[in-house]
Structure formats: structure tokens, C-alpha cells
Design an enzyme around this catalytic site. Structure first.
Site, short mmCIF file in Angstrom:
data_model
loop_
_atom_site.label_atom_id
_atom_site.label_comp_id
_atom_site.label_asym_id
_atom_site.label_seq_id
_atom_site.Cartn_x
_atom_site.Cartn_y
_atom_site.Cartn_z
N GLU A 13 3.98 14.58 -16.62
CA GLU A 13 4.34 13.20 -16.29
C GLU A 13 5.52 12.77 -17.15
O GLU A 13 5.49 12.97 -18.36
CB GLU A 13 3.16 12.25 -16.54
CG GLU A 13 3.48 10.86 -16.02
CD GLU A 13 2.33 9.85 -16.21
OE1 GLU A 13 1.31 10.19 -16.80
OE2 GLU A 13 2.51 8.72 -15.75
N ALA B 267 -1.40 10.68 -24.97
CA ALA B 267 -2.24 11.68 -24.32
C ALA B 267 -1.91 11.69 -22.84
O ALA B 267 -1.15 10.85 -22.36
CB ALA B 267 -3.72 11.34 -24.51
N ASN C 153 -4.10 14.78 -17.14
CA ASN C 153 -4.12 15.89 -16.17
C ASN C 153 -5.53 16.13 -15.65
O ASN C 153 -6.48 16.16 -16.41
CB ASN C 153 -3.64 17.17 -16.86
CG ASN C 153 -2.47 16.93 -17.78
OD1 ASN C 153 -1.43 16.50 -17.33
ND2 ASN C 153 -2.66 17.15 -19.06
N GLU D 20 -7.88 8.02 -21.02
CA GLU D 20 -7.54 9.21 -20.23
C GLU D 20 -8.67 9.57 -19.27
O GLU D 20 -8.44 9.95 -18.13
CB GLU D 20 -7.19 10.40 -21.13
CG GLU D 20 -6.10 10.12 -22.16
CD GLU D 20 -4.83 9.52 -21.57
OE1 GLU D 20 -4.50 9.78 -20.41
OE2 GLU D 20 -4.17 8.75 -22.31
#
Ligand code: ARG
Ligand code: ZN
Length: 875
Positions: free
Chosen positions: A121, A263, A266, A299
């Protein structure tokens, strides 16, 4: 050329499946990517396929199994064009070669502490292979990784683990991972190396067992247990608070030491900056524990808000970030103290987002134009984005908000969505009209609300006039009034909220007043006594509120308001008024005085045993030098502000007198360290009291600080005392800093705290000290954490020294940014943001800052990241 929201077009082709086959090597990793591609019906520009790259090295390309001759395609490091592709589904096989060791940008595939890791990203995947690297292309990924066993015994990718084993007759092995959930390329991740691990498991609400793993550098496993605990609590909380369940068989976190941001979410394989994973009492402060908990949650929550529902394009970044920040804030509020968390979040918003919104880098929560998307991972998109979601909840109420979220998840699971989709879910679920509210996503600038109250005892009427205005920002000169929820109460003489029996002039629902016009006069009837208005309770909107209220009323509010946030706010307002007046006094050569109401308010909070210690600590901390600079807003003289603040703290210390020492003594000896919010609150109060004591300058206080530093049995206390010593101009300062360095010389994350303190010392010699530390063995320009600790804290937090009147602080930052830009543009551009308020400085400093900026702008070969920031900052 800039990218504009209004130019959005659906992709001409889409990619349904991706097969990645990595043969890892430190300097020549081979990747074969097999893509199943299909023209996107109406949109296809038939026959011509364009895939983007970024410093990408092509080895070969095949179409439906046949190697393409050089004439059939055209490749540059940033583009691969293939003419005459079929008008039905076809397979493209692309071989690229990657040098992960040479990748200092930390985007794409790179190395960290000898391991392989990826960051995609926003636009890093194109540095791995040519691709439709945009978030509205969702594919199912299968990843095969092959590496030397000795070099990379651990092989990880997104999804669930598949086949793995040795490659006979070689020293190599392989593993296959398959992710069944279609995802955009920015969520791809691969990690390989020699790593330590802790494992656990979680049973979801429907009874599925999920394997949990956290990987870290060998020897740091013991520091991962708190993160694991936070992960399990996050998984449970998302089930109870939002009905969201985890969806793969395994969830993996990897902590790495070289990482540009905090962080990355994914799918199934979150990669973390290790500072947001590792924590133990000897090396992490209470703030670190809270950050680990918050980032782990953030996350994890992205799995639904970001991954299952992703963004159509990067203009929609707040769709996942603002919402996910809101979710992690709510999680932490439930885990800890809600008021304390709210005050902390508002302080961060005001310290980071307000200056952005009020300066040359201002942009809407959903921007409409960008040159470099990496520069839009901003406090506005994240923190103001979270405030907008919070306002939505305030407007719709908890049930309406939950109904909207449910519909959003239901309707858009598997989609690449937009802000319009998000708002439509709330409007459709509740029937609310959110058209005016949507302006919060489109209009930049912090709204100003001016409030004026008037009580008529004979008529028993209280009139409240509220006027709102949104300042002009770059590219947006004229603004419209916004729909702003004002949570409020009218405090009566006995300290309880007064009831009113009728209201006109605004929609008022419960304790929420809906401000929708440029100016509204709200009339409350049946009000039996003169009230003190308590507006914006819980900071119900991200605005600046100016209210005509006396010091006596603020003191009364500080003592009685049923809303803890506004008790804190009342003290802040008193302190801010003192500091602004005091700075003016210092600048004019007068000696500043301190309002007795402020000392009385602080005394009241400090002695109120019903208040949690963490809240009392927050209240006693008072506005920072940067807060005061922002409040003053023009012709800022950082030296005058620092002097006034120093004077104020001295006076407060004298005013509170022995109470400080007595209370400090009572808090000593807390017993065995535990990281919970309650114990952390006690430590926060004790450290805050110590800091105020030392501000008084007595020998007894300094002795207490040295003792506190030497006898501390945890990092919070040790660093708290050290920070106090570092900020006071004492001969003991350097000895304590050196002792701390020597104790932790082998622990980079702890040495970051030391670098930060060295850079924050408010003394003339600090800049020279920093220049020396750039060559210290504990510093490494390749590591973003080290850079932020030393240079970032100097430019971001050392008000007097970064803003030295001779401009040497600006010149230093300019030189450093120019140097770093060739290695890591993202981190360089981020540092440069420290200049965002340069126009608010007094004329001398302003001219020197402008020179430094112009010198950067004049340099040839700047990265797009740094060029974008410097151009906008100067515009
Ligand atoms: N999506 C990540 C998060 O907020 C941030 C990653 C941004 N990375 C970047 N290189 N801009 O959780
Ligand atoms: Zn995020």
C-alpha cells in the site's frame, strides 16, 4: 500530472486470478506472475493492455503460454504495454527480477534485518511485477515461495497455508499459500526469513478455530505476548460490537524493524513496525502498551473495513482509514477509560490535524486531487476521518449507527466502495438525510463556532446564539455551513444540568443540538436560573469553539460539569487564556501573571479522589508550547511562548505548594508492575506531579526526580523521570541521558526513546548534539524509526530549537531531507511536513523557513513525494 477524483474510470481490464511464484535471492529474486485477465465489458479499449511498474525489471512476457517477441510489447521501468490482446479471457505470464537488498524505499519487496518482507500500500505492488495496481481490481491470489532453507526457514503469504516441502537434491524448500478472498494488489504480502514465533488460537463466535501467530526477531518472543492478548481481545470485540467474525483459518502478524509507517493490514498477514508489537515492562512505557493495543486492533479491524470492503480508488482512503481509526478508538475506550481515551484522541487531533487543516497542506477528508498518494496518509484522512464517523454516530444514535453499519457490510461485502456508498447505507437504514452532512468529507478547514449565551431571569429564557464558519483552504475559497452535532447541557447553580421545557431555533434531540445554519439562535424556555453552558461535550465535533465565558464560570464548570471531557476542557481553556496573555506579556517585556482561578481549578481536580488518576494527570499537563502557538496563530514567537509556559508552571507549582509533594509521596510504591489502564493511570499522575515539582526548581524536587529515575522498576517511570530531567535545565541532565543509553545500548527500540529525548532538550546546544548523534553507532539513516526519533522529534516537538531565530534548525532539516530523499522519499516527505505552519511564525523566522523551503524546491531530481510537499507548502 495530478490525479483527480472526477476523472475516475473503471478499469479497461480486470484480473480474476493471480499466481505468484517467487524464487528468493538477496539480490536477484525471480518472480513469475501468471495473471488471468479479462476485458471489462463496456470499458475495454480493445486490444491494448497497459500494466504499471515502478523501477520494475522485465525478463519475459508470455500470452496464453506463448513467449511474446520484443515487437509485440513495449516495456519501460514504469509501464508494460501489450498490443492486440484477445477480447476474451487470456493468461499473461510475466517474469521480473527484483533486487530486494537495493530497495531502500521500503516499498515493494525489501530486506529488513536479513529477512524478506513486502509493503504494497498504496502503490508498492508495481515494484514487484507489472500489474493493474489499483484498488478496484480484485483477484484471488495463490503464492508460491521458494528459498534456501538456511536463509529463510519461514515462508509466509496471504491466506491459508497449502502445500510445502523440500526441493529434492537442493538446499531449498517451498511453501504455497492460497487466499480465497478476492483482494486488490495493495493487500498482497509475502514474508520470508529466519524468525521467532509465538502461537495461540481463537474460537470465533460461530465456533471456528483460528490459528494465531506472531513472528518477530529471535529472542524477542517474550515481548510479543501483550500483542497476542490484544489481538484476541480485538477479535472478540469486533464480534460483539459490530458482529464481524474472522474469515480465514489463520491470522499472522510479523514484526519488522524497518517500516515506513505503523503497520499494514495485508489479508491474513499483517506486517508491523516492531514498535507496535513488542512490549515488556522493562522496555515499553504505558503509552507503548496502549499504542500496541490500538494498532493491533486497527489492523485487525481492517479485515472488514478495508479488506472485505475495500476502496474503489485512493480518494476513498478515509472510507477504510477514518472508519477503522474510529473502530480502534472505540475498542480502546471499551478496554480502558472512555473519557481518558477521548481526551488523548482529541489532543492528538488538535496537535496534528488542526495545524494541517489550518495550513498550506489542508485537504478534505476525501481529497479531490493528488500528485502523490503516499502523502495523503494524513491526520486529516485518519483522525478527522474518524471524527466524521463519530459525528455520524452522534447524529443517528447508537442503534441507527449500528443499523447503517450492518447494511453497509451486507450490501458491499466484496466490493471496492466509495464514501457515497457508505453514506447511502446509513441514509437507507435510518431514513436520515445526510446530504448536508456529506460536506464534512468535501470541505477542508476546521470550522469555527462562536457561541454567545444570554439569560433573561424574568422570562426564564436562555438564548444561545451559535455561528459557524469554515475558513478558506487551498483550492476552496467559499464554504457552506455544515451539519454539526453539538452535545450540550445547561449547568445549573447546584452543578446539575437544568431541565428546560421548550426549545426553538434548532433541532434538539436529547442532549444533541443540530447546528445546520451559518447562524442560529436557540431559545430554551422554562429555565429557572442562569445556566453555565457546557457545549461540545465529549468533543462532539472537530471544530474550534470560541465562547464568551468568564474565568469564574470556567472554574465552576471544571468543578461540576457532568461531562468529564468538558471538565478537562474548562481547565485547558483557563490555562490557554493564561498562556496566550502570558506570551504577549513576555514579548512586550512584561512579567506574566497567573490567574488564581486556574490554580484553584487545578487544585480542585488534583484533590478530587472520585476522579481517576489518569484523568487528573491529563488535566495537570496543561497545553503544550505547540498548542499555544496554534492558538495564537500568527506572528508566533516560540521563545516567548516557552518562557510564558515555564513561568506558568512555576507559578502553578508554587500555588499548589506542598500538596504536590504530599500527593506524589502517596502515589509511590505501587507494587508489582501491571500494564492495565488503572495502574498506568497512577504512574501517569505520579510522573506528571514529579514534572510539575521539578518545574518549581527546588533542590528537593530534583533529588526526587533523580531518585525516581534510579529506583524505577519499569520503563514508564524511568523514562518519565528522565524526560523531566531532560527538559529542565540541569547539570544532571546529560549524566542521566548517558546512563540510560548505556543501560539499553543493545536495544534499538529503547534507544529511540533516548534519541527522542536528546532531540527534545530545549537548549541552544541541542542542534550540535543532534548533528553529532547522526554519526553515533546507535543511529542508522536507513531505519525510519531511528530517523523519526532523532530528526522527527527535533522538528516536530522541539519548538524553541527547531525554530531557532538564526534559522539553523530549518537549514538542518532541509539538508537532512535532501539527503534522505535519495534513499527513502516517503520518510523524507513526512519529515518535511514539519514546515506546515511556517507562515504563522514571526517575520524573521518566517523568512528563514521560506529560504530553507525554497532551497529544497530548487534541487533537481527531487522525489515526487518531496516535490509534492515542498510545492504545496510554499504555494
Ligand atoms: N493501511 C495502513 C494502516 O493505516 C497504512 C499503510 C500506509 N502505507 C504507506 N506506505 N503509505 O493501517
Ligand atoms: Zn489503517
Amino acid at each position: 500530472a495530478p490525479i483527480r477524483l472526477r476523472d475516475y474510470r473503471a478499469p479497461a481490464f480486470t484480473i480474476d486470478t493471480v499466481l505468484l511464484d517467487f524464487k528468493l535471492d538477496p539480490v536477484a529474486t525471480h518472480l513469475t506472475a501468471t495473471l488471468s485477465i479479462r476485458p471489462n465489458s463496456a470499458e475495454a479499449v480493445l486490444g491494448r493492455l497497459e500494466l504499471v511498474g515502478d523501477e520494475t525489471v522485465l525478463k519475459s512476457v508470455s500470452l496464453d503460454g506463448a513467449l511474446l517477441a520484443p515487437g509485440r510489447y513495449h516495456a519501460t521501468p514504469s509501464l508494460l504495454v501489450i498490443e492486440d490482446v484477445p477480447d476474451t479471457v487470456f493468461t499473461l505470464t510475466i517474469e521480473t527480477i527484483i533486487d530486494p537488498s537495493a530497495n531502500t524505499k521500503l516499498m515493494g519487496l525489501y530486506r529488513t534485518s536479513g529477512n524478506y518482507c513486502t509493503q504494497c500500500e498504496a502503490e508498492g505492488f508495481r515494484r514487484i511485477t507489472y500489474f493493474l495496481d489499483r484498488p478496484d481490481v480484485l483477484a484471488v491470489y495463490t503464492t508460491r515461495i521458494e528459498a534456501r532453507k538456511s536463509e529463510a526457514p519461514i515462508l509466509l503469504a496471504n491466506g491459508n497455508p497449502g502445500e510445502s516441502g523440500d526441493i529434492p537434491g537442493t538446499d531449498r524448500h517451498f511453501a504455497v499459500w492460497h487466499d480465497p478472498f478476492p483482494k486488490p494488489s495493495y493487500l498482497f504480502a509475502m514474508v520470508a526469513g529466519d524468525l521467532g514465533v509465538i502461537t495461540d488460537s481463537f474460537t470465533t463466535m460461530s465456533g471456528r478455530e483460528v490459528e494465531l501467530r506472531i513472528y518477530c526477531e529471535h529472542g524477542k518472543e517474550g515481548r510479543c505476548t501483550y500483542a497476542m492478548d490484544a489481538l484476541k481481545r480485538s477479535m472478540r470485540w469486533d464480534e460483539t460490537a459490530f458482529g464481524r467474525e474472522y474469515d480465514l483459518d489463520i491470522f499472522i502478524i510479523v514484526a519488522v524493524s524497518d517500516f515506513n509507517m505503523g503497520a499494514m493490514e495485508n489479508k491474513g498477514l499483517n506486517v508491523f513496525n516492531d514498535k507496535y508489537v513488542l512490549a515488556d515492562p522493562d522496555t515499553a512505557t504505558d503509552a507503548d502498551y496502549a499504542n500496541v493495543e490500538g494498532v493491533i486492533a486497527h489492523e485487525y479491524f481492517h479485515n472488514w473495513t478495508g479488506n472485505r470492503i475495500t476502496c474503489r480508488d485512493w480518494f476513498q482512503l478515509c472510507l477504510k482509514e477514518g472508519l477503522t481509526v474510529f473502530r480502534d478508538q472505540e475498542f480502546s475506550s471499551d478496554m480502558r477509560s472512555r473519557p481518558v481515551k477521548r481526551i488523548a484522541d482529541v489532543r492528538t487531533l488538535q496537535a496534528r490535524q488542526f495545524p494541517e487543516d489550518g495550513g498550506p497542506l489542508a485537504h478534505p477528508v476525501r481529497p479531490e486531487i493528488y500528485h502523490e498518494i503516499s502523502n495523503f496518509y494524513t491526520p486529516t484522512v485518519y483522525e478527522k476521518g474518524a471524527e466524521v464517523v463519530r459525528m455520524l454516530k452522534t447524529i443517528l444514535g447508537p442503534d441507527g449507527f449500528r443499523a447503517g453499519m450492518d447494511l453497509y457490510f451486507d450490501r458491499h461485502d466484496g466490493d471496492a466502495a466509495t464514501i457515497e456508498d457508505f453514506l447511502a447505507a446509513f441514509a437507507d437504514a435510518t431514513g436520515a438525510d445526510l446530504e448536508q452532512f456529506a460536506l464534512w468529507y468535501a470541505q477542508a478547514g476546521t470550522p469555527q463556532i462562536v457561541a454567545k449565551g444570554q439569560y433573561d431571569a424574568n422570562a426564564r429564557v436562555y438564548k444561545l446564539t451559535l455561528a459557524q464558519s469554515v475558513p478558506s483552504t487551498p483550492g476552496q475559497l467559499v464554504k457552506k455551513p455544515m451539519h454539526t452535532p453539538i452535545r450540550f447541557g445547561l449547568i445549573g447553580p447546584n452543578g446539575a444540568d437544568i431541565a428546560f421545557d421548550e426549545v426553538s431555533g434548532a433541532r434538539v434531540e436529547g442532549d444533541v443540538l443540530h447546528l445546520t445554519e451559518a447562524s442560529q439562535t436557540v431559545v430554551f424556555g422554562g429555565v429557572g436560573a442562569r445556566p453555565v453552558p457546557s457545549l461540545l461535550r465529549g468533543f462532539s465535533a472537530p471544530v474550534r469553539l470560541a465562547i464568551d465565558i468568564s474565568a469564574e464560570d470556567l472554574l465552576f464548570q471544571a468543578r461540576t460539569d457532568s461531562d468529564p471531557f468538558n471538565r478537562w476542557q474548562a481547565v485547558q481553556t483557563l490555562a490557554m487564556r493564561n498562556l496566550v496573555t502570558g506570551s504577549g506579556d513576555v514579548a512586550a517585556g512584561r512579567s506574566p501573571t497567573v490567574e488564581p482561578a486556574l490554580v484553584a481549578a487545578l487544585e480542585g481536580i488534583l484533590s478530587d479522589e472520585t476522579l481517576e488518576p489518569a484523568f487528573r494527570a491529563q488535566t495537570l499537563q496543561m497545553p503544550s508550547e505547540a498548542d499555544v502557538a496554534r492558538e495564537i496563530g500568527h506572528d508566533v514567537d516560540p521563545d516567548a511562548i516557552a518562557a510564558a509556559r515555564k513561568r506558568l508552571r512555576l507559578a502553578v507549582c508554587e500555588g499548589l505548594g506542598n500538596t504536590l509533594f504530599v500527593r506524589y509521596g502517596l502515589l509511590s510504591g505501587g507494587g508489582q508492575f501491571t500494564p492495565d489502564a488503572r495502574s498506568a493511570g497512577r504512574r501517569a499522575l505520579r510522573n506528571t506531579l514529579l514534572d510539575l515539582m521539578v518545574a518549581g526548581g527546588s533542590r528537593a524536587a530534583i533529588t526526587a526526580a533523580l531518585d525516581h529515575f534510579e529506583t524505577a522498576d519499569n520503563m514508564t517511570d524511568r523514562l518519565g523521570a528522565l524526560s523531566t530531567l531532560a527538559h529542565a535545565a540541569l547539570p544532571e541532565r546529560q549524566r542521566a541521558l548517558d546512563a540510560f543509553h548505556d543501560r539499553y545500548r543493545d536495544d534499538p527500540l529503547v534507544l529511540d526513546k533516548w534519541l527522542t529525548l536528546e532531540a527534545s532538550v530545549p537548549a541552544d546546544e541541542t542542534l550540535d548534539r543532534i548533528k553529532l548523534l547522526l554519526h553515533h553507532p546507535s543511529f542508522a539513516i536507513g531505519n525510519p524509526n531511528r530517523v523519526r526519533a532523532l530528526v522527527g522529534s527535533f522538528a516536530g516537538a522541539n519548538q524553541t530549537q527547531f525554530n531557532r531565530p538564526d534559522g539553523a534548525g530549518y537549514d538542518f532539516l532541509a539538508d537532512f531531507v535532501l539527503d534522505l530523499d535519495r534513499r527513502n522519499p516517503q520518510t523524507a516527505a513526512r519529515l518535511l511536513v514539519s514546515f506546515r505552519s511556517w507562515r504563522a511564525l514571526e517575520a524573521g523566522r518566517r523568512a528563514r523557513a521560506e529560504n530553507a523551503l525554497k532551497r529544497i524546491a530548487a534541487r533537481d531530481g527531487l522525489s515526487p513525494d518531496t516535490l509534492d510537499i515542498v510545492t504545496r507548502t510554499l504555494a
